[in-house]
Design a protein around this motif. Sequence first.
Motif, PDB file in Angstrom:
ATOM      1  N   VAL A  63       0.851  -1.184   0.000  1.00  0.00           N
ATOM      2  CA  VAL A  63       0.000   0.000   0.000  1.00  0.00           C
ATOM      3  C   VAL A  63       0.890   1.238   0.000  1.00  0.00           C
ATOM      4  O   VAL A  63       1.796   1.351   0.832  1.00  0.00           O
ATOM      5  CB  VAL A  63      -0.940   0.005   1.235  1.00  0.00           C
ATOM      6  N   ARG A  64       0.623   2.148  -0.917  1.00  0.00           N
ATOM      7  CA  ARG A  64       1.354   3.412  -0.947  1.00  0.00           C
ATOM      8  C   ARG A  64       0.867   4.303   0.184  1.00  0.00           C
ATOM      9  O   ARG A  64      -0.333   4.490   0.356  1.00  0.00           O
ATOM     10  CB  ARG A  64       1.147   4.115  -2.291  1.00  0.00           C
ATOM     11  N   LYS A  65       1.798   4.847   0.947  1.00  0.00           N
ATOM     12  CA  LYS A  65       1.410   5.714   2.066  1.00  0.00           C
ATOM     13  C   LYS A  65       0.781   7.024   1.591  1.00  0.00           C
ATOM     14  O   LYS A  65      -0.142   7.532   2.222  1.00  0.00           O
ATOM     15  CB  LYS A  65       2.629   6.022   2.947  1.00  0.00           C
ATOM     16  N   ASP A  66       1.271   7.561   0.475  1.00  0.00           N
ATOM     17  CA  ASP A  66       0.782   8.878   0.031  1.00  0.00           C
ATOM     18  C   ASP A  66      -0.654   8.839  -0.489  1.00  0.00           C
ATOM     19  O   ASP A  66      -1.380   9.818  -0.377  1.00  0.00           O
ATOM     20  CB  ASP A  66       1.733   9.494  -1.006  1.00  0.00           C
ATOM     21  N   THR A  67      -1.077   7.709  -1.051  1.00  0.00           N
ATOM     22  CA  THR A  67      -2.415   7.622  -1.654  1.00  0.00           C
ATOM     23  C   THR A  67      -3.298   6.571  -0.981  1.00  0.00           C
ATOM     24  O   THR A  67      -4.483   6.482  -1.316  1.00  0.00           O
ATOM     25  CB  THR A  67      -2.318   7.256  -3.147  1.00  0.00           C
ATOM     26  N   SER A  68      -2.742   5.739  -0.105  1.00  0.00           N
ATOM     27  CA  SER A  68      -3.435   4.598   0.508  1.00  0.00           C
ATOM     28  C   SER A  68      -3.897   3.572  -0.535  1.00  0.00           C
ATOM     29  O   SER A  68      -4.751   2.740  -0.262  1.00  0.00           O
ATOM     30  CB  SER A  68      -4.636   5.053   1.351  1.00  0.00           C
ATOM     31  N   GLN A  69      -3.309   3.630  -1.709  1.00  0.00           N
ATOM     32  CA  GLN A  69      -3.685   2.732  -2.798  1.00  0.00           C
ATOM     33  C   GLN A  69      -2.965   1.389  -2.664  1.00  0.00           C
ATOM     34  O   GLN A  69      -1.763   1.335  -2.414  1.00  0.00           O
ATOM     35  CB  GLN A  69      -3.360   3.386  -4.139  1.00  0.00           C
ATOM     36  N   PHE A  70      -3.718   0.302  -2.834  1.00  0.00           N
ATOM     37  CA  PHE A  70      -3.188  -1.058  -2.840  1.00  0.00           C
ATOM     38  C   PHE A  70      -2.646  -1.300  -4.245  1.00  0.00           C
ATOM     39  O   PHE A  70      -3.399  -1.262  -5.214  1.00  0.00           O
ATOM     40  CB  PHE A  70      -4.330  -2.035  -2.522  1.00  0.00           C
ATOM     41  N   VAL A  71      -1.330  -1.535  -4.378  1.00  0.00           N
ATOM     42  CA  VAL A  71      -0.710  -1.557  -5.707  1.00  0.00           C
ATOM     43  C   VAL A  71      -0.101  -2.901  -6.100  1.00  0.00           C
ATOM     44  O   VAL A  71       0.265  -3.096  -7.255  1.00  0.00           O
ATOM     45  CB  VAL A  71       0.348  -0.445  -5.848  1.00  0.00           C
ATOM     46  N   GLY A  72       0.020  -3.836  -5.151  1.00  0.00           N
ATOM     47  CA  GLY A  72       0.617  -5.120  -5.491  1.00  0.00           C
ATOM     48  C   GLY A  72       0.790  -5.971  -4.260  1.00  0.00           C
ATOM     49  O   GLY A  72       0.283  -5.635  -3.178  1.00  0.00           O
ATOM     50  N   THR A  73       1.526  -7.071  -4.428  1.00  0.00           N
ATOM     51  CA  THR A  73       1.845  -7.921  -3.289  1.00  0.00           C
ATOM     52  C   THR A  73       3.300  -8.347  -3.360  1.00  0.00           C
ATOM     53  O   THR A  73       3.926  -8.339  -4.418  1.00  0.00           O
ATOM     54  CB  THR A  73       0.952  -9.186  -3.192  1.00  0.00           C
ATOM     55  N   VAL A  74       3.823  -8.713  -2.212  1.00  0.00           N
ATOM     56  CA  VAL A  74       5.169  -9.263  -2.105  1.00  0.00           C
ATOM     57  C   VAL A  74       5.096 -10.349  -1.045  1.00  0.00           C
ATOM     58  O   VAL A  74       4.366 -10.207  -0.060  1.00  0.00           O
ATOM     59  CB  VAL A  74       6.223  -8.183  -1.748  1.00  0.00           C
ATOM     60  N   GLY A  75       5.815 -11.432  -1.252  1.00  0.00           N
ATOM     61  CA  GLY A  75       5.698 -12.465  -0.241  1.00  0.00           C
ATOM     62  C   GLY A  75       6.723 -13.564  -0.333  1.00  0.00           C
ATOM     63  O   GLY A  75       7.563 -13.605  -1.237  1.00  0.00           O
ATOM     64  N   LEU A  76       6.622 -14.426   0.662  1.00  0.00           N
ATOM     65  CA  LEU A  76       7.515 -15.562   0.809  1.00  0.00           C
ATOM     66  C   LEU A  76       6.747 -16.838   0.498  1.00  0.00           C
ATOM     67  O   LEU A  76       5.680 -17.089   1.070  1.00  0.00           O
ATOM     68  CB  LEU A  76       8.052 -15.621   2.240  1.00  0.00           C
ATOM     69  N   ASN A  77       7.294 -17.629  -0.401  1.00  0.00           N
ATOM     70  CA  ASN A  77       6.722 -18.929  -0.753  1.00  0.00           C
ATOM     71  C   ASN A  77       7.680 -20.006  -0.264  1.00  0.00           C
ATOM     72  O   ASN A  77       8.867 -19.745  -0.053  1.00  0.00           O
ATOM     73  CB  ASN A  77       6.568 -19.039  -2.273  1.00  0.00           C
ATOM     74  N   ASN A  78       7.168 -21.217  -0.133  1.00  0.00           N
ATOM     75  CA  ASN A  78       8.015 -22.334   0.308  1.00  0.00           C
ATOM     76  C   ASN A  78       8.841 -21.936   1.527  1.00  0.00           C
ATOM     77  O   ASN A  78      10.057 -22.147   1.570  1.00  0.00           O
ATOM     78  CB  ASN A  78       8.927 -22.817  -0.825  1.00  0.00           C
ATOM     79  N   LEU A  79       8.169 -21.352   2.507  1.00  0.00           N
ATOM     80  CA  LEU A  79       8.826 -20.895   3.728  1.00  0.00           C
ATOM     81  C   LEU A  79       9.130 -22.109   4.610  1.00  0.00           C
ATOM     82  O   LEU A  79       8.225 -22.811   5.047  1.00  0.00           O
ATOM     83  CB  LEU A  79       7.916 -19.908   4.465  1.00  0.00           C
ATOM     84  N   LEU A  80      10.399 -22.365   4.813  1.00  0.00           N
ATOM     85  CA  LEU A  80      10.853 -23.484   5.649  1.00  0.00           C
ATOM     86  C   LEU A  80      11.775 -22.909   6.721  1.00  0.00           C
ATOM     87  O   LEU A  80      13.000 -22.913   6.576  1.00  0.00           O
ATOM     88  CB  LEU A  80      11.584 -24.532   4.795  1.00  0.00           C
ATOM     89  N   ILE A  81      11.160 -22.389   7.776  1.00  0.00           N
ATOM     90  CA  ILE A  81      11.928 -21.720   8.826  1.00  0.00           C
ATOM     91  C   ILE A  81      12.941 -22.668   9.461  1.00  0.00           C
ATOM     92  O   ILE A  81      14.073 -22.283   9.721  1.00  0.00           O
ATOM     93  CB  ILE A  81      10.988 -21.091   9.872  1.00  0.00           C
ATOM     94  N   SER A  82      12.556 -23.924   9.675  1.00  0.00           N
ATOM     95  CA  SER A  82      13.481 -24.884  10.294  1.00  0.00           C
ATOM     96  C   SER A  82      14.697 -25.154   9.408  1.00  0.00           C
ATOM     97  O   SER A  82      15.771 -25.479   9.902  1.00  0.00           O
ATOM     98  CB  SER A  82      12.768 -26.190  10.637  1.00  0.00           C
ATOM     99  N   ASN A  83      14.532 -25.012   8.089  1.00  0.00           N
ATOM    100  CA  ASN A  83      15.643 -25.186   7.154  1.00  0.00           C
ATOM    101  C   ASN A  83      16.276 -23.853   6.764  1.00  0.00           C
ATOM    102  O   ASN A  83      17.166 -23.810   5.917  1.00  0.00           O
ATOM    103  CB  ASN A  83      15.183 -25.922   5.896  1.00  0.00           C
ATOM    104  N   LYS A  84      15.747 -22.758   7.353  1.00  0.00           N
ATOM    105  CA  LYS A  84      16.293 -21.411   7.167  1.00  0.00           C
ATOM    106  C   LYS A  84      16.308 -20.957   5.708  1.00  0.00           C
ATOM    107  O   LYS A  84      17.235 -20.302   5.243  1.00  0.00           O
ATOM    108  CB  LYS A  84      17.689 -21.291   7.782  1.00  0.00           C
ATOM    109  N   ARG A  85      15.210 -21.307   4.981  1.00  0.00           N
ATOM    110  CA  ARG A  85      15.143 -20.868   3.589  1.00  0.00           C
ATOM    111  C   ARG A  85      13.704 -20.575   3.168  1.00  0.00           C
ATOM    112  O   ARG A  85      12.746 -21.053   3.770  1.00  0.00           O
ATOM    113  CB  ARG A  85      15.777 -21.884   2.659  1.00  0.00           C
ATOM    114  N   THR A  86      13.604 -19.762   2.117  1.00  0.00           N
ATOM    115  CA  THR A  86      12.321 -19.392   1.538  1.00  0.00           C
ATOM    116  C   THR A  86      12.551 -18.917   0.112  1.00  0.00           C
ATOM    117  O   THR A  86      13.703 -18.836  -0.338  1.00  0.00           O
ATOM    118  CB  THR A  86      11.637 -18.286   2.386  1.00  0.00           C
TER     119      THR A  86
END
Length: 180
Positions: free
Chosen positions: A70-93
């Motif tokens: 979300v852009r702070k200046d406009t409050s517009q939702f513009v995209g996504t970012v994320g973690l896939n295949n999150l394996l915290i015990s194996n310390k990778r994503t």
Amino acid sequence: MEFPILDTERLKLIEIKEDRASDIYSIFSNKEVIKFYGMSPFTEEEQAVNLIKTFSTNFQQRRSMRWGIVRKDTSQFVGTVGLNNLLISNKRTEIGYELSPEHWRKGIISEAVEAVIQYCFEELDINRIGAVTFPENEASYKLLLKLGFQKEGLLREYLYQDNQSHDAFVFSLIRPDWVK
């Protein structure tokens, strides 16, 4: 576990809830955005609702995390970012992202990805962040290189989209390289 909200200079990275279904639909139904995503564009808003439910379930099961950008200046939702295949015990994503075309080439994804990288290394104690891109997606892989990722190679026919298999580049950023 409570969903982490991340702040940058221009952005707020938020949990994606069902009230954002129309925003998600707008992004994931756009052929230009989905061109290199590894799936077909959405054709109805119910698909966005289902994707948001998947984001939530996967977060609760600690398998992935997806932030809305979300852009702070406009409050517009513009995209996504994320973690896939999150394996915290194996310390990778693996990291992934997409952005509405009207916001391309403004440094938004760089800023969002940098915040998520920092969160991975400092809060989740991850050691390796991977990324997979279509070879034709020059903007994406140039961004990864700019952020310190190293190209590791080619995954032959790794992605399936539009009823055919596609090659993919694989990149990684490891903690020792990020700390430098």
